[in-house]
Design an enzyme around this catalytic site. Sequence first.
Site, PDB file in Angstrom:
ATOM      1  N   SER A   9       0.943  -1.271  -0.015  1.00  0.00           N
ATOM      2  CA  SER A   9      -0.086  -0.070   0.046  1.00  0.00           C
ATOM      3  C   SER A   9       0.951   1.183  -0.007  1.00  0.00           C
ATOM      4  O   SER A   9       0.450   2.329  -0.230  1.00  0.00           O
ATOM      5  CB  SER A   9      -0.943  -0.099   1.282  1.00  0.00           C
ATOM      6  OG  SER A   9      -0.191  -0.188   2.419  1.00  0.00           O
ATOM      7  N   ARG A  10       2.147   1.286   0.480  1.00  0.00           N
ATOM      8  CA  ARG A  10       3.060   2.314   0.329  1.00  0.00           C
ATOM      9  C   ARG A  10       4.415   1.699   0.401  1.00  0.00           C
ATOM     10  O   ARG A  10       4.897   0.748   0.244  1.00  0.00           O
ATOM     11  CB  ARG A  10       2.614   3.267   1.373  1.00  0.00           C
ATOM     12  CG  ARG A  10       3.010   2.557   2.898  1.00  0.00           C
ATOM     13  CD  ARG A  10       2.421   3.411   3.709  1.00  0.00           C
ATOM     14  NE  ARG A  10       1.898   2.928   5.088  1.00  0.00           N
ATOM     15  CZ  ARG A  10       2.717   2.704   6.223  1.00  0.00           C
ATOM     16  NH1 ARG A  10       4.160   2.784   6.214  1.00  0.00           N
ATOM     17  NH2 ARG A  10       2.448   1.888   7.303  1.00  0.00           N
ATOM     18  N   ASN A  85       7.475  -8.603   1.848  1.00  0.00           N
ATOM     19  CA  ASN A  85       8.177  -7.133   2.120  1.00  0.00           C
ATOM     20  C   ASN A  85       7.241  -6.692   3.290  1.00  0.00           C
ATOM     21  O   ASN A  85       7.991  -5.702   4.104  1.00  0.00           O
ATOM     22  CB  ASN A  85       7.880  -6.116   0.920  1.00  0.00           C
ATOM     23  CG  ASN A  85       8.071  -4.708   0.994  1.00  0.00           C
ATOM     24  OD1 ASN A  85       8.931  -4.068   1.148  1.00  0.00           O
ATOM     25  ND2 ASN A  85       6.689  -4.120   1.375  1.00  0.00           N
ATOM     26  N   TYR A 150      14.774  -5.814  15.554  1.00  0.00           N
ATOM     27  CA  TYR A 150      14.674  -5.711  14.064  1.00  0.00           C
ATOM     28  C   TYR A 150      15.823  -6.250  13.388  1.00  0.00           C
ATOM     29  O   TYR A 150      15.455  -7.145  12.365  1.00  0.00           O
ATOM     30  CB  TYR A 150      14.454  -4.044  13.720  1.00  0.00           C
ATOM     31  CG  TYR A 150      14.237  -3.794  12.185  1.00  0.00           C
ATOM     32  CD1 TYR A 150      13.301  -4.006  11.715  1.00  0.00           C
ATOM     33  CD2 TYR A 150      15.448  -3.090  11.602  1.00  0.00           C
ATOM     34  CE1 TYR A 150      12.836  -3.760  10.299  1.00  0.00           C
ATOM     35  CE2 TYR A 150      15.206  -2.952   9.953  1.00  0.00           C
ATOM     36  CZ  TYR A 150      14.147  -3.186   9.361  1.00  0.00           C
ATOM     37  OH  TYR A 150      13.883  -2.923   8.205  1.00  0.00           O
ATOM     38  N   ALA A 152      17.438  -8.676  14.423  1.00  0.00           N
ATOM     39  CA  ALA A 152      17.574 -10.176  14.459  1.00  0.00           C
ATOM     40  C   ALA A 152      16.413 -10.740  13.704  1.00  0.00           C
ATOM     41  O   ALA A 152      16.556 -11.791  12.963  1.00  0.00           O
ATOM     42  CB  ALA A 152      17.086 -10.397  16.134  1.00  0.00           C
ATOM     43  N   LYS A 154      15.357  -9.531  10.863  1.00  0.00           N
ATOM     44  CA  LYS A 154      16.055  -9.401   9.258  1.00  0.00           C
ATOM     45  C   LYS A 154      17.162 -10.478   8.987  1.00  0.00           C
ATOM     46  O   LYS A 154      17.475 -10.872   8.312  1.00  0.00           O
ATOM     47  CB  LYS A 154      16.557  -8.006   8.987  1.00  0.00           C
ATOM     48  CG  LYS A 154      15.234  -7.250   8.896  1.00  0.00           C
ATOM     49  CD  LYS A 154      14.270  -7.498   7.921  1.00  0.00           C
ATOM     50  CE  LYS A 154      13.236  -6.597   7.673  1.00  0.00           C
ATOM     51  NZ  LYS A 154      12.319  -6.847   6.748  1.00  0.00           N
TER      52      LYS A 154
HETATM   53  P1  NAP Z   1       6.520   1.352   5.343  1.00  0.00           P
HETATM   54  O1  NAP Z   1       6.581   2.435   4.594  1.00  0.00           O
HETATM   55  O2  NAP Z   1       6.427   1.379   6.957  1.00  0.00           O
HETATM   56  O3  NAP Z   1       5.380   0.383   4.661  1.00  0.00           O
HETATM   57  C1  NAP Z   1       4.919  -0.940   5.301  1.00  0.00           C
HETATM   58  C2  NAP Z   1       4.140  -1.775   4.149  1.00  0.00           C
HETATM   59  O4  NAP Z   1       3.803  -2.903   5.064  1.00  0.00           O
HETATM   60  C3  NAP Z   1       2.516  -0.783   4.457  1.00  0.00           C
HETATM   61  O5  NAP Z   1       2.006  -1.057   2.988  1.00  0.00           O
HETATM   62  C4  NAP Z   1       1.812  -1.625   5.516  1.00  0.00           C
HETATM   63  O6  NAP Z   1       0.373  -1.901   5.206  1.00  0.00           O
HETATM   64  C5  NAP Z   1       2.373  -3.066   5.320  1.00  0.00           C
HETATM   65  N1  NAP Z   1       2.136  -3.949   6.610  1.00  0.00           N
HETATM   66  C6  NAP Z   1       2.631  -3.661   7.808  1.00  0.00           C
HETATM   67  N2  NAP Z   1       2.570  -4.618   8.646  1.00  0.00           N
HETATM   68  C7  NAP Z   1       1.771  -5.587   7.829  1.00  0.00           C
HETATM   69  C8  NAP Z   1       1.198  -6.763   7.957  1.00  0.00           C
HETATM   70  N3  NAP Z   1       1.379  -7.483   9.521  1.00  0.00           N
HETATM   71  N4  NAP Z   1       0.498  -7.536   6.930  1.00  0.00           N
HETATM   72  C9  NAP Z   1       0.446  -6.796   5.927  1.00  0.00           C
HETATM   73  N5  NAP Z   1       0.962  -5.722   5.701  1.00  0.00           N
HETATM   74  C10 NAP Z   1       1.743  -4.966   6.293  1.00  0.00           C
HETATM   75  O7  NAP Z   1       7.629   0.357   5.053  1.00  0.00           O
HETATM   76  P2  NAP Z   1       9.006   0.354   4.310  1.00  0.00           P
HETATM   77  O8  NAP Z   1       9.985   1.381   4.473  1.00  0.00           O
HETATM   78  O9  NAP Z   1       8.284   0.535   2.619  1.00  0.00           O
HETATM   79  O10 NAP Z   1       9.424  -1.048   4.271  1.00  0.00           O
HETATM   80  C11 NAP Z   1       9.133  -2.175   3.613  1.00  0.00           C
HETATM   81  C12 NAP Z   1      10.162  -3.456   3.793  1.00  0.00           C
HETATM   82  O11 NAP Z   1      11.433  -3.004   3.736  1.00  0.00           O
HETATM   83  C13 NAP Z   1      10.038  -3.718   5.199  1.00  0.00           C
HETATM   84  O12 NAP Z   1      10.221  -5.176   5.314  1.00  0.00           O
HETATM   85  C14 NAP Z   1      11.377  -3.121   5.911  1.00  0.00           C
HETATM   86  O13 NAP Z   1      11.824  -3.723   6.784  1.00  0.00           O
HETATM   87  C15 NAP Z   1      12.335  -3.191   4.776  1.00  0.00           C
HETATM   88  N6  NAP Z   1      13.326  -2.109   4.732  1.00  0.00           N
HETATM   89  C16 NAP Z   1      13.043  -0.702   4.875  1.00  0.00           C
HETATM   90  C17 NAP Z   1      14.084   0.166   4.953  1.00  0.00           C
HETATM   91  C18 NAP Z   1      13.850   1.738   5.076  1.00  0.00           C
HETATM   92  O14 NAP Z   1      14.785   2.463   5.042  1.00  0.00           O
HETATM   93  N7  NAP Z   1      12.621   2.294   4.600  1.00  0.00           N
HETATM   94  C19 NAP Z   1      15.347  -0.416   4.961  1.00  0.00           C
HETATM   95  C20 NAP Z   1      15.563  -1.734   4.873  1.00  0.00           C
HETATM   96  C21 NAP Z   1      14.622  -2.471   4.623  1.00  0.00           C
HETATM   97  P3  NAP Z   1      -0.627  -0.645   5.742  1.00  0.00           P
HETATM   98  O15 NAP Z   1      -0.143   0.658   5.397  1.00  0.00           O
HETATM   99  O16 NAP Z   1      -1.918  -1.048   5.207  1.00  0.00           O
HETATM  100  O17 NAP Z   1      -0.563  -0.934   7.167  1.00  0.00           O
END
Ligand code: NAP
Length: 242
Positions: A9-10, A85, A150, A152, A154
């Site tokens: 969704s984002r 993701n 977090y 752990a 990952k």
């Molecule tokens: P984000 O902007 O917080 O978006 C999280 C997304 O996950 C949203 O679409 C949310 O849906 C969904 N979500 C959360 N909990 C959920 C659940 N239990 N079931 C289904 N959907 C769920 O996060 P992001 O930065 O895009 O991160 C995405 C992935 O990349 C994660 O695994 C994160 O650990 C990893 N990551 C991020 C970064 C960074 O710097 N941003 C760096 C390394 C890794 P709703 O909005 O509908 O709740």
Amino acid sequence: MVALVTGASRGIGKACALKLAEDGYDVAVNYNSNDAKAAETVAEIEALGRKAKAFKANTADLTAVQGMFREIQKEFGQLDVLVNNAGVVDDAYLLMINEDSLSRSLNINIKGYFHCAQQAALKMMSKKHGKIVNVSSVSSILAVEGQGVYSATKGAVNSMTATLAKELAPRGITVNAVAPGFIETEMLDAIPEEKLTEYNKSIPVGHFGTAKDVANVVAALCSPAFDYVTGQVIVLDGGLSL
Ligand code: NAP
């Protein structure tokens, strides 16, 4: 070709969904709570000329995940790609970690990935073809203060990637992970500004990454050009060293 992207969704998930649509996939858009944002992702995919549908399901809940896969089967009839993701971060130093937050992180970031990988593998095995990409984090290999839980989770994603790659290779399914560094999404909102400035100085390319940077690598791993790559964790962090 059909892809399921969890947490689409984002942020990174949305960027992956759009990039895979550009590459010719119809996309199942999973999300947890934000109906309006998920509908936006669907509309943007449809504007690219591909089919898309939103599936609200908490990936930590096995029953909800099983229901989602049944709906995807009805709607799309097949599954070629899973991007695991959906993830959460809840930074806390060791003595401040509380039980609810710990359980939530473990359930979404680890159990959620297993739930979806298991259901996807069931579908992909029958075709002897499929691609699973797990979104990990550079926190799995670098020590970031306050990210014990977090990192752990990952680290577990990296380990599961190696094992599932071995188990599923004879079934024609590759399993890889991407480990992004700091990526400009809402997830960074939880990090104090002064910390972000400090982290930025540790990135040799001089800036945070974008969700599109991650989506490009995820989509590459899903392409036939990467059919011989499995069990790998691809780090994309602008050269970050903390
Ligand atoms: P984000 O902007 O917080 O978006 C999280 C997304 O996950 C949203 O679409 C949310 O849906 C969904 N979500 C959360 N909990 C959920 C659940 N239990 N079931 C289904 N959907 C769920 O996060 P992001 O930065 O895009 O991160 C995405 C992935 O990349 C994660 O695994 C994160 O650990 C990893 N990551 C991020 C970064 C960074 O710097 N941003 C760096 C390394 C890794 P709703 O909005 O509908 O709740």
